[in-house]
Design an enzyme around this catalytic site. Structure first.
Site, PDB file in Angstrom:
ATOM      1  N   GLY A  48      38.616  41.318  36.833  1.00 39.60           N
ATOM      2  CA  GLY A  48      38.916  42.083  36.012  1.00 39.60           C
ATOM      3  C   GLY A  48      39.765  40.914  34.720  1.00 39.60           C
TER       4      GLY A  48
ATOM      5  CD  GLU B 171      33.691  42.490  38.187  1.00 38.81           C
ATOM      6  OE1 GLU B 171      33.138  40.954  38.314  1.00 38.81           O
ATOM      7  OE2 GLU B 171      34.540  42.452  37.515  1.00 38.81           O
TER       8      GLU B 171
ATOM      9  CB  ALA C 173      40.613  44.623  39.973  1.00 39.35           C
TER      10      ALA C 173
ATOM     11  CD  GLU D 230      35.478  43.822  34.323  1.00 38.51           C
ATOM     12  OE1 GLU D 230      36.635  44.216  34.884  1.00 38.51           O
ATOM     13  OE2 GLU D 230      34.602  44.328  33.940  1.00 38.51           O
TER      14      GLU D 230
HETATM   15  N1  CAA Z   1      43.340  40.598  43.928  1.00 35.38           N
HETATM   16  C1  CAA Z   1      44.046  39.778  45.013  1.00 35.38           C
HETATM   17  N2  CAA Z   1      44.694  38.716  45.411  1.00 35.38           N
HETATM   18  C2  CAA Z   1      44.176  37.566  44.985  1.00 35.38           C
HETATM   19  C3  CAA Z   1      42.668  38.007  44.347  1.00 35.38           C
HETATM   20  C4  CAA Z   1      42.624  39.009  44.194  1.00 35.38           C
HETATM   21  N3  CAA Z   1      41.340  40.094  42.694  1.00 35.38           N
HETATM   22  N4  CAA Z   1      42.485  36.826  44.108  1.00 35.38           N
HETATM   23  C5  CAA Z   1      43.519  36.495  44.361  1.00 35.38           C
HETATM   24  N5  CAA Z   1      44.302  36.691  45.719  1.00 35.38           N
HETATM   25  C6  CAA Z   1      45.177  36.271  46.357  1.00 35.38           C
HETATM   26  C7  CAA Z   1      44.378  35.520  47.912  1.00 35.38           C
HETATM   27  O1  CAA Z   1      44.165  36.861  48.397  1.00 35.38           O
HETATM   28  C8  CAA Z   1      45.888  34.118  47.549  1.00 35.38           C
HETATM   29  O2  CAA Z   1      46.667  35.097  48.421  1.00 35.38           O
HETATM   30  P1  CAA Z   1      47.796  35.382  50.364  1.00 35.38           P
HETATM   31  O3  CAA Z   1      47.948  33.765  49.882  1.00 35.38           O
HETATM   32  O4  CAA Z   1      48.511  35.913  50.492  1.00 35.38           O
HETATM   33  O5  CAA Z   1      46.412  34.827  51.139  1.00 35.38           O
HETATM   34  C9  CAA Z   1      46.158  34.166  46.999  1.00 35.38           C
HETATM   35  O6  CAA Z   1      45.716  34.935  45.944  1.00 35.38           O
HETATM   36  C10 CAA Z   1      45.316  32.833  46.724  1.00 35.38           C
HETATM   37  O7  CAA Z   1      44.217  32.760  46.544  1.00 35.38           O
HETATM   38  P2  CAA Z   1      42.930  32.047  47.745  1.00 35.38           P
HETATM   39  O8  CAA Z   1      43.878  31.669  48.872  1.00 35.38           O
HETATM   40  O9  CAA Z   1      42.114  32.825  47.979  1.00 35.38           O
HETATM   41  O10 CAA Z   1      42.937  30.435  46.951  1.00 35.38           O
HETATM   42  P3  CAA Z   1      41.501  30.035  46.549  1.00 35.38           P
HETATM   43  O11 CAA Z   1      41.693  28.575  45.826  1.00 35.38           O
HETATM   44  O12 CAA Z   1      41.224  29.510  48.173  1.00 35.38           O
HETATM   45  O13 CAA Z   1      40.267  31.022  46.115  1.00 35.38           O
HETATM   46  C11 CAA Z   1      39.140  32.461  44.540  1.00 35.38           C
HETATM   47  C12 CAA Z   1      40.871  31.258  44.543  1.00 35.38           C
HETATM   48  C13 CAA Z   1      38.050  31.454  44.061  1.00 35.38           C
HETATM   49  C14 CAA Z   1      39.938  32.990  42.928  1.00 35.38           C
HETATM   50  C15 CAA Z   1      39.697  33.205  45.331  1.00 35.38           C
HETATM   51  O14 CAA Z   1      41.250  34.051  45.642  1.00 35.38           O
HETATM   52  C16 CAA Z   1      39.173  34.657  45.372  1.00 35.38           C
HETATM   53  O15 CAA Z   1      37.464  33.914  45.157  1.00 35.38           O
HETATM   54  N6  CAA Z   1      39.777  35.499  44.361  1.00 35.38           N
HETATM   55  C17 CAA Z   1      38.528  36.879  44.575  1.00 35.38           C
HETATM   56  C18 CAA Z   1      38.308  36.823  42.470  1.00 35.38           C
HETATM   57  C19 CAA Z   1      37.968  37.786  42.449  1.00 35.38           C
HETATM   58  O16 CAA Z   1      36.540  38.767  43.532  1.00 35.38           O
HETATM   59  N7  CAA Z   1      37.583  38.746  41.203  1.00 35.38           N
HETATM   60  C20 CAA Z   1      37.121  40.189  41.339  1.00 35.38           C
HETATM   61  C21 CAA Z   1      38.010  41.166  41.797  1.00 35.38           C
HETATM   62  S1  CAA Z   1      37.235  42.927  41.215  1.00 35.38           S
HETATM   63  C22 CAA Z   1      37.528  43.415  39.951  1.00 35.38           C
HETATM   64  O17 CAA Z   1      38.387  42.703  39.047  1.00 35.38           O
HETATM   65  C23 CAA Z   1      37.074  44.638  39.491  1.00 35.38           C
HETATM   66  C24 CAA Z   1      36.528  45.242  38.700  1.00 35.38           C
HETATM   67  O18 CAA Z   1      36.351  44.786  37.918  1.00 35.38           O
HETATM   68  C25 CAA Z   1      37.590  46.104  37.625  1.00 35.38           C
END
Ligand code: CAA
Length: 257
Positions: free
Chosen positions: A108, A131, A63, A111
């Site tokens: 998400g 999460e 998400a 999911e």
């Molecule tokens: N939401 C918004 N933006 C995201 C994102 C997310 N879930 N995942 C990645 N991005 C964005 C980053 O912010 C980044 O944007 P900028 O270039 O503008 O800074 C871009 O995508 C590239 O990501 P990274 O620079 O972080 O890339 P990386 O190779 O260093 O890492 C990753 C990759 C490990 C996937 C890392 O991006 C990450 O940990 N992302 C979040 C994963 C996460 O926590 N997902 C769960 C979200 S909560 C959820 O899903 C709740 C639910 O159940 C409803």
């Protein structure tokens, strides 16, 4: 219909829906969730729907965290509901749904994948529910659907630690159907889709419903439903065609009637 964050290739046999926000690793914001719901509805007369992510790195990295930052409980509830509506729709439609997981499937994203009927992963895929790292639980059905796929022990380990698994481990624990080289992933999903599209449409749709609904029933009640479905299908042209084709040693031509 024109979409902003997704690409839709609609086809009576196999439709493909691609989440197209590669700069945010295809993260699901509310707008994308609404677009996906609309697109899945539009494609629900296809025999098969393939869901995938644009770019080289991600299926869906979760998400959209940026959108969630300012949310209060009420907005969070509404946001979660958007995910639940989409994932329930994917389970309810008659089309067979295939997740082509071409990279990160986190939060998400996982999911979304586990709501599909099948999951094929590329070798670079990483799957997890991180999460708790953000101080929340999964919100689009992860606590329920992951358990049903991999069992309580493994699901709890993944959910409580937030650790993700690579594609090989995902295969070992029954979280994906198969692991495929990245460049072959879509081709593989389409070939599975083609096989399904050649089978009796009513039979496949019924089978999907039996599996989905039967999960929440007693074995006895679910088996009764199976017997009723089996009987009902005997009144269809597809059943006559399928069995005649076998006896006449030719491929069946199903019409969905
Ligand atoms: N939401 C918004 N933006 C995201 C994102 C997310 N879930 N995942 C990645 N991005 C964005 C980053 O912010 C980044 O944007 P900028 O270039 O503008 O800074 C871009 O995508 C590239 O990501 P990274 O620079 O972080 O890339 P990386 O190779 O260093 O890492 C990753 C990759 C490990 C996937 C890392 O991006 C990450 O940990 N992302 C979040 C994963 C996460 O926590 N997902 C769960 C979200 S909560 C959820 O899903 C709740 C639910 O159940 C409803």
């Amino acid at each position: 219909m024109a979409y902003e964050n997704i690409l839709v290739e609609r086809d009576p046999a196999i439709s493909t829906i691609t989440v197209n926000r590669p700069k945010a690793l295809n993260a699901l914001n509310s707008h994308t969730l609404r677009e996906l719901t609309q697109a899945v509805r539009e494609c629900a007369d296809s025999r098969v729907i393939i869901l995938t992510g644009a770019g080289e790195r991600a299926f869906v990295a979760g998400a959209d965290i940026a959108e969630m930052v300012p949310m209060g409980p009420w907005q969070a509830r509404e946001f979660s509901e958007l995910g639940h509506v989409l994932t329930a729709l994917i389970e309810d439609i008659p089309s067979a749904t295939i997740a082509a997981v071409n990279g990160y499937a986190l939060g998400g994203g996982l999911e979304l994948a586990v709501a599909c009927d099948m999951i094929f992963a590329s070798e670079n895929a990483r799957l997890g529910l991180p999460e708790v790292t953000l101080g929340v639980t999964p919100g689009f059905g992860g606590t329920q659907r992951l358990v049903r796929l991999v069992g309580k022990l493994r699901a709890k380990e993944m959910i409580f630690t937030g650790d993700w698994v690579d594609a090989r481990r995902a295969y070992e624990i029954g979280l994906v159907n198969a692991v495929v080289p990245r460049e072959k992933l879509l081709e593989h999903c389409r070939s599975i889709g083609q096989k399904i599209a050649l089978k009796g449409p009513l039979a496949v749709a019924r089978a999907k419903r039996l599996v989905e609904r039967g999960y929440d029933m007693t074995l006895r009640a679910a088996n009764r439903q199976e017997a009723e479905s089996f009987a009902l299908l005997f009144d269809t042209q597809d059943r006559r065609e399928g069995m005649s084709a076998f006896v006449e040693k030719r491929p069946a031509k199903f019409t969905g009637r």
